[in-house]
Design a protein around this motif. Structure first.
Motif, PDB file in Angstrom:
ATOM      1  N   MET A 119       0.860  -1.179   0.000  1.00  0.00           N
ATOM      2  CA  MET A 119       0.000   0.000   0.000  1.00  0.00           C
ATOM      3  C   MET A 119       0.892   1.223   0.000  1.00  0.00           C
ATOM      4  O   MET A 119       2.052   1.162   0.434  1.00  0.00           O
ATOM      5  N   ALA A 120       0.350   2.314  -0.465  1.00  0.00           N
ATOM      6  CA  ALA A 120       1.187   3.510  -0.585  1.00  0.00           C
ATOM      7  C   ALA A 120       0.353   4.775  -0.536  1.00  0.00           C
ATOM      8  O   ALA A 120      -0.871   4.743  -0.705  1.00  0.00           O
ATOM      9  N   TRP A 121       1.033   5.857  -0.287  1.00  0.00           N
ATOM     10  CA  TRP A 121       0.482   7.212  -0.408  1.00  0.00           C
ATOM     11  C   TRP A 121       1.195   7.899  -1.563  1.00  0.00           C
ATOM     12  O   TRP A 121       2.427   7.906  -1.632  1.00  0.00           O
ATOM     13  N   TYR A 122       0.412   8.482  -2.438  1.00  0.00           N
ATOM     14  CA  TYR A 122       0.913   9.330  -3.514  1.00  0.00           C
ATOM     15  C   TYR A 122       0.359  10.727  -3.295  1.00  0.00           C
ATOM     16  O   TYR A 122      -0.624  10.914  -2.579  1.00  0.00           O
ATOM     17  N   ARG A 123       0.965  11.687  -3.945  1.00  0.00           N
ATOM     18  CA  ARG A 123       0.415  13.030  -3.910  1.00  0.00           C
ATOM     19  C   ARG A 123       0.605  13.704  -5.269  1.00  0.00           C
ATOM     20  O   ARG A 123       1.509  13.357  -6.024  1.00  0.00           O
ATOM     21  N   GLN A 124      -0.277  14.638  -5.518  1.00  0.00           N
ATOM     22  CA  GLN A 124      -0.193  15.397  -6.759  1.00  0.00           C
ATOM     23  C   GLN A 124      -0.466  16.857  -6.459  1.00  0.00           C
ATOM     24  O   GLN A 124      -1.570  17.214  -6.034  1.00  0.00           O
ATOM     25  N   ALA A 125       0.557  17.661  -6.662  1.00  0.00           N
ATOM     26  CA  ALA A 125       0.421  19.094  -6.473  1.00  0.00           C
ATOM     27  C   ALA A 125      -0.087  19.721  -7.767  1.00  0.00           C
ATOM     28  O   ALA A 125       0.087  19.159  -8.850  1.00  0.00           O
ATOM     29  N   PRO A 126      -0.690  20.889  -7.683  1.00  0.00           N
ATOM     30  CA  PRO A 126      -1.205  21.551  -8.889  1.00  0.00           C
ATOM     31  C   PRO A 126      -0.121  21.731  -9.940  1.00  0.00           C
ATOM     32  O   PRO A 126       0.968  22.240  -9.647  1.00  0.00           O
ATOM     33  N   GLY A 127      -0.392  21.284 -11.149  1.00  0.00           N
ATOM     34  CA  GLY A 127       0.544  21.442 -12.246  1.00  0.00           C
ATOM     35  C   GLY A 127       1.710  20.475 -12.236  1.00  0.00           C
ATOM     36  O   GLY A 127       2.622  20.611 -13.057  1.00  0.00           O
ATOM     37  N   LYS A 128       1.690  19.512 -11.322  1.00  0.00           N
ATOM     38  CA  LYS A 128       2.797  18.564 -11.226  1.00  0.00           C
ATOM     39  C   LYS A 128       2.299  17.146 -11.409  1.00  0.00           C
ATOM     40  O   LYS A 128       1.109  16.863 -11.287  1.00  0.00           O
ATOM     41  N   GLN A 129       3.231  16.246 -11.666  1.00  0.00           N
ATOM     42  CA  GLN A 129       2.883  14.843 -11.808  1.00  0.00           C
ATOM     43  C   GLN A 129       2.656  14.214 -10.438  1.00  0.00           C
ATOM     44  O   GLN A 129       3.203  14.671  -9.422  1.00  0.00           O
ATOM     45  N   ARG A 130       1.858  13.163 -10.434  1.00  0.00           N
ATOM     46  CA  ARG A 130       1.647  12.418  -9.198  1.00  0.00           C
ATOM     47  C   ARG A 130       2.956  11.746  -8.799  1.00  0.00           C
ATOM     48  O   ARG A 130       3.652  11.173  -9.642  1.00  0.00           O
ATOM     49  N   GLU A 131       3.272  11.815  -7.510  1.00  0.00           N
ATOM     50  CA  GLU A 131       4.531  11.241  -7.041  1.00  0.00           C
ATOM     51  C   GLU A 131       4.292  10.337  -5.836  1.00  0.00           C
ATOM     52  O   GLU A 131       3.377  10.565  -5.040  1.00  0.00           O
ATOM     53  N   LEU A 132       5.154   9.354  -5.708  1.00  0.00           N
ATOM     54  CA  LEU A 132       5.094   8.447  -4.570  1.00  0.00           C
ATOM     55  C   LEU A 132       5.635   9.147  -3.336  1.00  0.00           C
ATOM     56  O   LEU A 132       6.733   9.706  -3.370  1.00  0.00           O
ATOM     57  N   VAL A 133       4.887   9.084  -2.257  1.00  0.00           N
ATOM     58  CA  VAL A 133       5.306   9.702  -1.000  1.00  0.00           C
ATOM     59  C   VAL A 133       5.908   8.652  -0.069  1.00  0.00           C
ATOM     60  O   VAL A 133       7.003   8.833   0.471  1.00  0.00           O
ATOM     61  N   ALA A 134       5.174   7.559   0.123  1.00  0.00           N
ATOM     62  CA  ALA A 134       5.621   6.509   1.031  1.00  0.00           C
ATOM     63  C   ALA A 134       4.874   5.225   0.694  1.00  0.00           C
ATOM     64  O   ALA A 134       3.758   5.269   0.176  1.00  0.00           O
ATOM     65  N   ARG A 135       5.504   4.094   0.995  1.00  0.00           N
ATOM     66  CA  ARG A 135       4.857   2.823   0.761  1.00  0.00           C
ATOM     67  C   ARG A 135       5.151   1.878   1.909  1.00  0.00           C
ATOM     68  O   ARG A 135       6.178   2.012   2.590  1.00  0.00           O
ATOM     69  N   ILE A 136       4.257   0.921   2.093  1.00  0.00           N
ATOM     70  CA  ILE A 136       4.429  -0.079   3.137  1.00  0.00           C
ATOM     71  C   ILE A 136       4.063  -1.438   2.548  1.00  0.00           C
ATOM     72  O   ILE A 136       3.023  -1.593   1.912  1.00  0.00           O
ATOM     73  N   SER A 137       4.944  -2.400   2.724  1.00  0.00           N
ATOM     74  CA  SER A 137       4.723  -3.725   2.170  1.00  0.00           C
ATOM     75  C   SER A 137       3.824  -4.549   3.074  1.00  0.00           C
ATOM     76  O   SER A 137       3.543  -4.184   4.223  1.00  0.00           O
ATOM     77  N   ARG A 138       3.420  -5.684   2.565  1.00  0.00           N
ATOM     78  CA  ARG A 138       2.592  -6.576   3.351  1.00  0.00           C
ATOM     79  C   ARG A 138       3.317  -6.993   4.621  1.00  0.00           C
ATOM     80  O   ARG A 138       2.707  -7.191   5.670  1.00  0.00           O
ATOM     81  N   GLY A 139       4.634  -7.107   4.531  1.00  0.00           N
ATOM     82  CA  GLY A 139       5.421  -7.501   5.683  1.00  0.00           C
ATOM     83  C   GLY A 139       5.754  -6.357   6.621  1.00  0.00           C
ATOM     84  O   GLY A 139       6.359  -6.577   7.671  1.00  0.00           O
ATOM     85  N   GLY A 140       5.382  -5.146   6.228  1.00  0.00           N
ATOM     86  CA  GLY A 140       5.610  -3.999   7.103  1.00  0.00           C
ATOM     87  C   GLY A 140       6.817  -3.160   6.760  1.00  0.00           C
ATOM     88  O   GLY A 140       7.086  -2.151   7.432  1.00  0.00           O
ATOM     89  N   SER A 141       7.555  -3.523   5.723  1.00  0.00           N
ATOM     90  CA  SER A 141       8.689  -2.703   5.317  1.00  0.00           C
ATOM     91  C   SER A 141       8.191  -1.386   4.735  1.00  0.00           C
ATOM     92  O   SER A 141       7.191  -1.357   4.015  1.00  0.00           O
ATOM     93  N   THR A 142       8.911  -0.333   5.050  1.00  0.00           N
ATOM     94  CA  THR A 142       8.495   0.995   4.592  1.00  0.00           C
ATOM     95  C   THR A 142       9.602   1.672   3.795  1.00  0.00           C
ATOM     96  O   THR A 142      10.797   1.375   3.970  1.00  0.00           O
ATOM     97  N   SER A 143       9.195   2.579   2.949  1.00  0.00           N
ATOM     98  CA  SER A 143      10.151   3.418   2.226  1.00  0.00           C
ATOM     99  C   SER A 143       9.492   4.763   1.964  1.00  0.00           C
ATOM    100  O   SER A 143       8.256   4.861   1.952  1.00  0.00           O
ATOM    101  N   TYR A 144      10.333   5.779   1.787  1.00  0.00           N
ATOM    102  CA  TYR A 144       9.845   7.150   1.678  1.00  0.00           C
ATOM    103  C   TYR A 144      10.545   7.917   0.560  1.00  0.00           C
ATOM    104  O   TYR A 144      11.710   7.644   0.249  1.00  0.00           O
ATOM    105  N   ALA A 145       9.845   8.887   0.024  1.00  0.00           N
ATOM    106  CA  ALA A 145      10.483   9.824  -0.875  1.00  0.00           C
ATOM    107  C   ALA A 145      11.477  10.654  -0.068  1.00  0.00           C
ATOM    108  O   ALA A 145      11.254  10.928   1.117  1.00  0.00           O
ATOM    109  N   ASP A 146      12.562  11.035  -0.704  1.00  0.00           N
ATOM    110  CA  ASP A 146      13.585  11.813   0.005  1.00  0.00           C
ATOM    111  C   ASP A 146      13.000  13.095   0.604  1.00  0.00           C
ATOM    112  O   ASP A 146      13.430  13.538   1.674  1.00  0.00           O
TER     113      ASP A 146
END
Length: 114
Positions: A34-61
């Protein structure tokens, strides 16, 4: 079929915090991540953070150290705790899940005033 409903967006002052929630229903037991994405006005949708089924997480810088993604399996809900918000974080935030296909929520708006 999976349904995703986000909540928790709103208007916050710079430096403030918000917590977004994504309630999932339907066939989510075999999701990949599962993940969170965001899209600012005039910009492309970007990945913010994700979490795996096992609980591993990663984040945009851009959000590392400020945002925390988590999941409550009992409630089938994913969260995004956002702190130290700035105007750069203003966007529509979308919940995402990948099972045998991908699903998106309808989005929740976050506006950070400077």
């Amino acid at each position: 079929q999976v349904q995703l409903v986000e909540s928790g967006g709103g208007l916050v002052q710079a430096g403030g915090s918000l917590r977004l929630s994504c309630a999932a229903s339907g066939s989510t037991f075999d999701f990949n991540f599962m993940a969170w994405y965001r899209q600012a006005p005039g910009k492309q949708r970007e990945l913010v953070a994700r979490i795996s089924r096992g609980g591993s997480t990663s984040y945009a810088d851009s959000v590392k150290g400020r945002f925390t993604i988590s999941r409550d399996n009992a409630k089938n809900t994913m969260y995004l705790q956002m702190t130290s918000l700035s105007s750069e974080d203003t966007a529509d935030y979308y919940c995402y899940i990948l099972t045998w296909r991908d699903y998106w929520g309808q989005g929740t708006q976050v506006t950070v005033s400077s």
